[in-house]
Design a protein around this motif. Structure first.
Motif, short mmCIF file in Angstrom:
data_model
loop_
_atom_site.label_atom_id
_atom_site.label_comp_id
_atom_site.label_asym_id
_atom_site.label_seq_id
_atom_site.Cartn_x
_atom_site.Cartn_y
_atom_site.Cartn_z
N ILE A 50 77.94 64.05 -12.73
CA ILE A 50 78.90 64.61 -13.47
C ILE A 50 80.34 64.38 -12.83
O ILE A 50 80.43 63.60 -11.99
CB ILE A 50 78.84 66.17 -13.54
N ASP A 51 81.35 64.56 -13.77
CA ASP A 51 82.59 64.09 -13.49
C ASP A 51 83.07 64.66 -11.94
O ASP A 51 82.98 65.89 -11.65
CB ASP A 51 83.69 64.89 -14.55
N VAL A 74 75.53 69.49 -19.07
CA VAL A 74 75.43 68.05 -18.72
C VAL A 74 74.51 67.84 -17.37
O VAL A 74 73.46 66.89 -17.55
CB VAL A 74 76.81 67.27 -18.48
N TYR A 109 85.21 67.63 -22.57
CA TYR A 109 83.85 67.81 -21.69
C TYR A 109 84.13 68.42 -20.33
O TYR A 109 83.15 68.86 -19.72
CB TYR A 109 83.22 66.51 -21.56
N GLU A 110 85.28 68.38 -19.63
CA GLU A 110 85.36 69.10 -18.38
C GLU A 110 85.72 70.69 -18.51
O GLU A 110 86.70 71.08 -18.16
CB GLU A 110 86.53 68.28 -17.71
N ASN A 165 80.22 73.22 -19.85
CA ASN A 165 79.75 71.91 -20.56
C ASN A 165 79.08 71.06 -19.34
O ASN A 165 78.09 70.47 -19.44
CB ASN A 165 80.96 71.07 -21.14
N LEU A 166 79.85 71.30 -18.09
CA LEU A 166 79.46 70.27 -16.96
C LEU A 166 77.92 70.99 -16.34
O LEU A 166 77.00 70.27 -15.81
CB LEU A 166 80.25 70.52 -15.92
N ARG A 202 78.82 54.53 -14.27
CA ARG A 202 78.30 55.21 -15.45
C ARG A 202 77.52 53.87 -16.40
O ARG A 202 78.17 52.87 -16.40
CB ARG A 202 79.49 55.90 -16.49
N SER A 227 74.51 58.25 -18.87
CA SER A 227 75.73 59.08 -18.96
C SER A 227 75.47 59.54 -20.56
O SER A 227 75.89 60.50 -21.07
CB SER A 227 76.99 58.40 -18.86
N TYR A 231 75.59 63.21 -21.54
CA TYR A 231 76.89 63.92 -22.04
C TYR A 231 76.56 64.08 -23.51
O TYR A 231 76.74 65.25 -24.16
CB TYR A 231 77.86 63.08 -22.01
N HIS A 232 75.93 63.52 -24.24
CA HIS A 232 75.86 63.56 -25.66
C HIS A 232 74.73 64.42 -26.02
O HIS A 232 74.49 64.87 -27.29
CB HIS A 232 75.82 62.18 -26.60
#
Ligand code: ADP
Ligand code: TYD
Length: 205
Positions: A12-13, A165, A156-157, A161-162, A98, A102, A106-107
């Motif tokens: 994740i980010d 994800v 997404y951040e 959401n994370l 990535r 990813s 994410y999607h």
């Protein structure tokens, strides 16, 4: 150790991917490997369009975003100057921050995972990583690192959401574990310790 590997980092980010890509590239270069480090979204025109969407400068729906990442990935794989396939053909060890997972992670928060896996199949078939390394941190740690490093959050951040994800990453690893080589490492440790673990696994490839 094979000198012509394709290694993908996932997480994740803020999980520490780019930090580990750099450390691994340095270690392999010292051993005499020709190393090419790269990332997605790429710095192509398609990648720039994606970054504008993430910076809230352009709006797009989730299907369009997934399709743009797919186009960016095709270009990443196939472009004649420094495409992944060409760099591997030229004898480089290629490390990417990535790749397909990813997209799966994410999607699939917004669309069925089957659909995301299906649209990415041509890329996954063109090139499969010798190893996918997932750096695992909590969504709370991710948000903490992101807010320290940046002025504003990208698309997404958010904590919600994370969290989703991270769950879809685990779901995708479970679903595809018989076809993919995946190494999960605890990212809540000092960078050098994480790097040592990763190097140990890659030494055995
Ligand atoms: P990513 O590429 O996954 O977004 P980065 O490597 O850019 O992650 O790291 C995000 C932030 O977290 C940076 O400020 C970086 O210095 C810090 N960081 C990286 N690895 C660690 C770690 N193991 N422990 C604590 N902080 C880290
Ligand atoms: P990145 O610049 O790697 O962000 P970070 O360094 O914070 O990890 O990626 C930007 C965003 O793109 C990130 O939120 C993950 C997202 N992403 C997708 O949604 N789909 C994809 O296929 C890829 C490669 C990235």
């Amino acid at each position: 150790m094979n000198k012509n590997l394709f290694i993908a980092f996932e997480g994740i980010d803020g999980s520490g991917k780019s930090t580990q890509v750099k450390l691994l590239a340095e270690s392999l270069t010292k051993l005499g490997h020709k190393v090419y480090s790269t990332f997605e979204p790429t710095d192509s025109d398609i990648g720039h369009l994606i970054r504008n969407i993430f910076a809230h400068k352009t709006e797009a729906n989730h299907q369009t975003i997934a399709a743009l990442f797919l186009a960016d990935r095709f270009n990443h794989l196939l472009n004649k100057t420094n495409g992944l396939l060409k760099m591997l053909e030229d004898g480089y060890t290629v490390i990417t921050d990535r790749y397909c997972f990813s997209s799966y992670a994410y999607h699939s928060v917004h669309m069925p995972m089957d659909w995301v896996i299906e649209i990415n199949k041509p890329c996954a078939k063109l090139l499969q990583p010798d190893l996918t390394i997932y750096i695992d941190i909590s969504p709370e740690e991710s948000m903490d690192r992101i807010t320290k490093a940046r002025e504003s959050a990208e698309l997404y951040e958010t904590l919600e959401n994370l969290t989703n994800v991270r769950n879809t990453y685990i779901e995708a690893f479970e679903l595809l574990k018989s076809n993919e080589k995946i190494f999960i490492t605890d990212g809540n440790r000092l960078p050098d310790l994480i790097a040592k673990d990763i190097f140990g696994i890659i030494s055995g490839l």
